[in-house]
Design a protein around this motif. Structure first.
Motif, PDB file in Angstrom:
ATOM      1  N   SER A   2       0.822  -1.211   0.000  1.00 53.89           N
ATOM      2  CA  SER A   2       0.000   0.000   0.000  1.00 53.89           C
ATOM      3  C   SER A   2       0.860   1.267   0.000  1.00 53.89           C
ATOM      4  CB  SER A   2      -0.948  -0.004   1.205  1.00 53.89           C
ATOM      5  OG  SER A   2      -0.205  -0.053   2.401  1.00 53.89           O
ATOM      6  N   LYS A   3       2.004   1.237   0.745  1.00 47.59           N
ATOM      7  CA  LYS A   3       2.882   2.417   0.776  1.00 47.59           C
ATOM      8  C   LYS A   3       3.512   2.663  -0.590  1.00 47.59           C
ATOM      9  CE  LYS A   3       3.973   2.173   5.705  1.00 47.59           C
ATOM     10  NZ  LYS A   3       5.046   2.027   6.723  1.00 47.59           N
ATOM     11  N   TYR A   6       0.903   4.161  -2.713  1.00 48.45           N
ATOM     12  CA  TYR A   6       0.690   5.540  -2.261  1.00 48.45           C
ATOM     13  C   TYR A   6       1.714   6.463  -2.920  1.00 48.45           C
ATOM     14  CZ  TYR A   6       0.834   9.501   1.016  1.00 48.45           C
ATOM     15  OH  TYR A   6       0.843  10.755   1.574  1.00 48.45           O
ATOM     16  N   GLY A 272      -3.185   4.164  -2.715  1.00 43.44           N
ATOM     17  CA  GLY A 272      -2.590   3.287  -1.714  1.00 43.44           C
ATOM     18  C   GLY A 272      -3.589   2.375  -1.035  1.00 43.44           C
ATOM     19  N   THR A 273      -4.842   2.798  -0.928  1.00 42.91           N
ATOM     20  CA  THR A 273      -5.860   1.985  -0.246  1.00 42.91           C
ATOM     21  C   THR A 273      -6.677   1.181  -1.259  1.00 42.91           C
ATOM     22  OG1 THR A 273      -7.304   3.930  -0.243  1.00 42.91           O
ATOM     23  CG2 THR A 273      -6.012   3.515   1.735  1.00 42.91           C
ATOM     24  N   SER A 276      -4.485  -0.808  -3.588  1.00 44.30           N
ATOM     25  CA  SER A 276      -3.990  -2.075  -3.039  1.00 44.30           C
ATOM     26  C   SER A 276      -5.022  -3.182  -3.237  1.00 44.30           C
ATOM     27  CB  SER A 276      -3.677  -1.917  -1.550  1.00 44.30           C
ATOM     28  OG  SER A 276      -2.622  -1.015  -1.356  1.00 44.30           O
ATOM     29  N   ASP A 708      -1.635  -5.974   4.010  1.00 42.96           N
ATOM     30  CA  ASP A 708      -2.132  -4.602   4.218  1.00 42.96           C
ATOM     31  C   ASP A 708      -2.939  -4.099   3.024  1.00 42.96           C
ATOM     32  OD1 ASP A 708      -2.623  -2.177   5.376  1.00 42.96           O
ATOM     33  OD2 ASP A 708      -0.677  -1.317   4.853  1.00 42.96           O
ATOM     34  N   VAL A 709      -3.961  -4.859   2.638  1.00 42.68           N
ATOM     35  CA  VAL A 709      -4.811  -4.457   1.515  1.00 42.68           C
ATOM     36  C   VAL A 709      -5.643  -3.229   1.872  1.00 42.68           C
ATOM     37  CG1 VAL A 709      -6.760  -5.190   0.083  1.00 42.68           C
ATOM     38  CG2 VAL A 709      -4.871  -6.760   0.515  1.00 42.68           C
ATOM     39  N   GLU A 710      -5.990  -3.068   3.173  1.00 43.89           N
ATOM     40  CA  GLU A 710      -6.806  -1.913   3.573  1.00 43.89           C
ATOM     41  C   GLU A 710      -6.016  -0.610   3.565  1.00 43.89           C
ATOM     42  OE1 GLU A 710      -6.380  -4.546   5.483  1.00 43.89           O
ATOM     43  OE2 GLU A 710      -8.285  -5.585   5.719  1.00 43.89           O
ATOM     44  N   GLY A 711      -4.697  -0.702   3.471  1.00 41.42           N
ATOM     45  CA  GLY A 711      -3.883   0.512   3.467  1.00 41.42           C
ATOM     46  C   GLY A 711      -3.722   1.123   4.838  1.00 41.42           C
TER      47      GLY A 711
END
Length: 735
Positions: A2-3, A6, A272-273, A276, A708-711
């Motif tokens: 996600s980063k 982003y 990023g969110t 992802s 970390d799919v939710e970001g």
């Protein structure tokens, strides 16, 4: 991940012009390369290892065709009332017209109904065979027009003249009706995103992605054997997921704007969110499509790779180009109206805006039982589903090839379209002829056999061919039983008569392919279900959520195949969907639906449940998290589902039966999964499970990587940055 996305969102927004110019340049270069290399789709549908394929290979060695598979067209004729093809006037008329066809430079030979002895019992129906110097796919439109003009001349004279064969009929891989699906998608997008301009954006990025993907597929046809109908699957998928993925990012971008984030920051957060989730969902679809290779069917593998390629390009275009276009459009894309917090009236308005969420969480057991009962009932026809291949007899009566098919059936019976070829291997000795005759006489006694043609012996004198005409069509169970009977009798015949026999021909090959696919389906389903469980466990850090997702997928899959069986095979609602005859379900359809629907189902699961998990980690309230998931993602999932249905509906309106059935299955598969499973059953089950839905052993959590799919990492970083800016501002004011 996600980063990284982003930062990519920031970079794309900052370098918007470079990104857009680079994307269009890549598309142009791919198009130039594709067109310069040419289009070389292959139509090879053989499967190594099949009994019929092994027999076919022996036959091709004994009866080689040095010119390869050249195109042929049959001109099927039916005499006017009270006339026959045997009259002198008829012979003169037909002979004159066939000379016009023979004058075509592309035509190798023309065999009249009198030379090929094709007249039926009362001489009212027969056919001429037109042999071309090139494969059927390469026959020019000018040559086809010559044959059409001859057919029209005969029709003007009172005859029925129809055309069939690979030299005339070519499978339509695309249709103008597909544009209707895109128009419907535009309307849905405009409503969901608040403006036509914003609605056009996902279609634009999807078009870029599918254009680039198709160019890569065309380039691949020069290197690999890719069937032409792979474009239909690739086109459907690329267009649908391309639109949906862009929608998810744009919707999240507008939410971030409504929360007060600066435009470029909102773009980066959305990438990023939601980005992802797009990457994860897209990779899931790609893995499912590549999973076609586990079936062991080469051209199905090629179809899966072609579809995966368009999904891959859709992902790339979404995470690179959408941020650039969002920045380019600037303030033209507005944030949705932000509801004020704290006032009673606005709290009531928020509740009214989440009526569906309150219903499902208020009556979760009713929602689950209702959804399961509905899909279970629709799935019932699946248990008598029969699979096979379509043919010209399933097309519209407006098509000349359908009318030709019916004329041939009228003249010679349904079995004409499904002849069986028996390859007999003898020792070539003195008793070989007598033994072969004995075998032929025995085959004549088998059930469902109406004719056995005299044997044609190859150059070696040891390998004769025997053509068997069944009484039933190529997809009928009686024909299938006859193939199995001949094979079951083969060991006994070889022992008694010293003749080794095998069954081949297009009918036997199709029967074997169908059987192979049916046997592979359970294995493929287990692979897909196992994959779904592992991936969702990684994403949601839960045991029960993946189990629930897998069971929901099985429900939607069963309902999809049951509905297709009810319409296509059982013949219900055929006028509504423009099917023209009962037919077996396309034998590749179940595996294609499993792979594609799995990927799309996981899309909706990720986008809906990830917001539930995001809220649960904040509040720890299970019911509140379900409401938040429906409130924030329910509308987007609903719009995405409607878009998928709209796109696939465009393919339902196509003329080619194979494409129609595929479109029907995917349209209703998405309908069942997005609206019944994900929006009814999933929230109901999540409410019933409560906090236990998110149980995950700590030891397993430590072992598995966090995707970390939710970001969450992105939002923590953003909030930290905002807090630092806020503190710096306070310090400067105090200073």
């Amino acid at each position: 991940m996600s980063k990284l996305l982003y930062r990519l969102g920031f970079w794309s927004a900052k370098n918007r012009i470079k990104v857009l110019i680079g994307s269009f340049t890549l598309l142009v270069v791919a198009a130039i390369v594709a067109l310069s290399m040419g289009i070389h789709f292959g139509e090879e549908t053989s499967i190594p290892g099949l009994a019929s394929q092994k027999t076919l290979e022996v036959m091709e060695k004994e009866f080689p065709n040095p010119q390869g598979d050249l195109g042929t067209t049959q001109l099927v004729l039916k005499a006017p009332d009270n006339e026959t093809l045997a009259s002198d006037a008829a012979q003169q008329l037909i002979g004159t017209q066939l000379k016009k066809v023979a004058a075509d430079p592309e035509v190798a030979s023309v065999v009249s109904p009198y030379d090929n002895h094709s007249l039926n019992a009362d001489s009212t129906i027969g056919y001429a065979t037109i042999n071309y110097k090139v494969p059927g796919a390469d026959v020019t439109e000018a040559s086809k027009d010559t044959v059409i003009q001859v057919a029209d001349t005969l029709r003007d004279a009172g005859w029925q003249a129809e055309l069939i064969g690979d030299g005339f009929v070519k499978m339509a891989t695309s249709s103008p009706t597909e544009g209707l699906g895109v128009l419907l998608a535009l309307v849905i997008l405009a409503v969901a995103l608040g403006s036509i301009l914003t609605g056009v954006l996902p279609i634009l990025t999807a078009a870029l992605g599918i254009g680039f993907g198709i160019m890569l597929i065309i380039i691949g046809t020069s290197l690999f054997d890719i069937p032409s109908f792979a474009l239909s699957l690739a086109g459907m998928l690329g267009l649908a997921v391309g639109i949906d993925y862009a929608l998810f990012i744009i919707a999240r971008y507008r939410q971030q704007l409504a929360e007060g984030y600066e435009r470029r920051e909102a773009i980066a957060i959305a990438n990023g969110t939601a980005g992802s989730a797009v990457v994860f969902a897209g990779v899931t679809v790609i893995i499912a499509l590549i999973g076609f290779s586990f079936v062991g069917v080469p051209f199905l593998t090629a179809m899966g790779i072609a579809g995966a390629l368009t999904v891959f390009t859709a992902i790339l275009l979404t995470i690179f180009v959408v941020p650039a276009i969002l920045e380019l459009l600037g303030g033209k894309i507005k944030a949705p109206a932000k509801r004020a917090k704290g006032t009673g009236s606005n709290q009531k308005a928020a509740k009214r805006g989440n009526v569906w969420g309150r219903f499902v969480t208020g009556q979760p057991l009713v929602a689950v039982v209702l959804g399961v009962a509905l899909l279970g009932t629709i799935a019932l026809p699946f248990f008598h589903m029969e699979t096979g291949l379509g043919n010209d007899g399933h097309k519209s009566p407006d098509k000349t090839e359908r009318r030709a098919y019916d004329l041939l059936s009228e003249a010679y019976g349904e079995g004409y379209h499904g002849p069986l070829v028996i390859l007999a291997e003898t020792d070539g000795g003195q008793e070989a002829a007598a033994n072969l005759t004995k075998v032929i006489n025995e085959v004549k006694t088998y059930p469902n056999v109406i004719a056995v043609n005299p044997a044609v012996t190859g150059p070696s004198g040891k390998v004769p061919l025997i053509t068997v005409m069944p009484a039933t069509g190529p997809n009928d169970s009686e024909t299938i039983d006859l193939v199995h009977l001949i094979r079951d009798k083969a060991p006994e015949i070889e022992q008694q008569d010293h003749v080794k026999i095998g069954v081949t021909g297009s009918t036997a090959v199709n029967i074997d392919i169908t059987q192979k696919l049916n046997q592979a389906l359970p294995k493929f389903c287990l692979i897909i279900v196992g994959l779904a469980f592992v991936l969702l466990m990684l994403v949601f850090r839960s045991i029960l959520v993946p189990i629930k997702a897998v069971l929901g997928f099985i429900l939607s899959l069963g309902a999809t195949l049951g509905f297709v069986t009810y319409v296509v095979q059982d013949g219900h609602f055929q006028n509504l969907f423009h099917f023209y005859a009962k037919a077996p379900v396309f034998n590749f359809l179940p595996i294609i639906v499993v792979g594609v629907l799995f990927g799309l189902a996981m899309d909706y699961e990720v986008f809906l449940v990830s917001r539930m998990r995001e809220e649960f980690r904040k509040s720890g309230d299970a019911k509140k998290s379900v409401l938040a998931g429906i409130h924030h993602s329910g509308g987007v999932v609903t719009a995405a589902g409607l878009i998928m249905v709209a796109v696939f509906t465009g393919f339902v309106l196509a003329e080619e039966p194979m494409v129609k059935v595929m479109g029907l299955a995917l349209a209703f598969g998405v309908l069942f999964d997005a609206f019944v499973v994900r929006m009814l059953i999933v929230p109901g089950v999540m409410t019933l499970l409560g906090k236990s839905a998110w149980y995950f052993p700590k030891w397993l959590d430590r072992l598995l990587p966090n995707l970390d799919v939710e970001g969450e990492g992105v939002m923590e970083e953003v909030e930290k940055k905002r807090l630092e800016i806020k503190n710096d501002t306070k310090v400067r004011r105090l200073g």
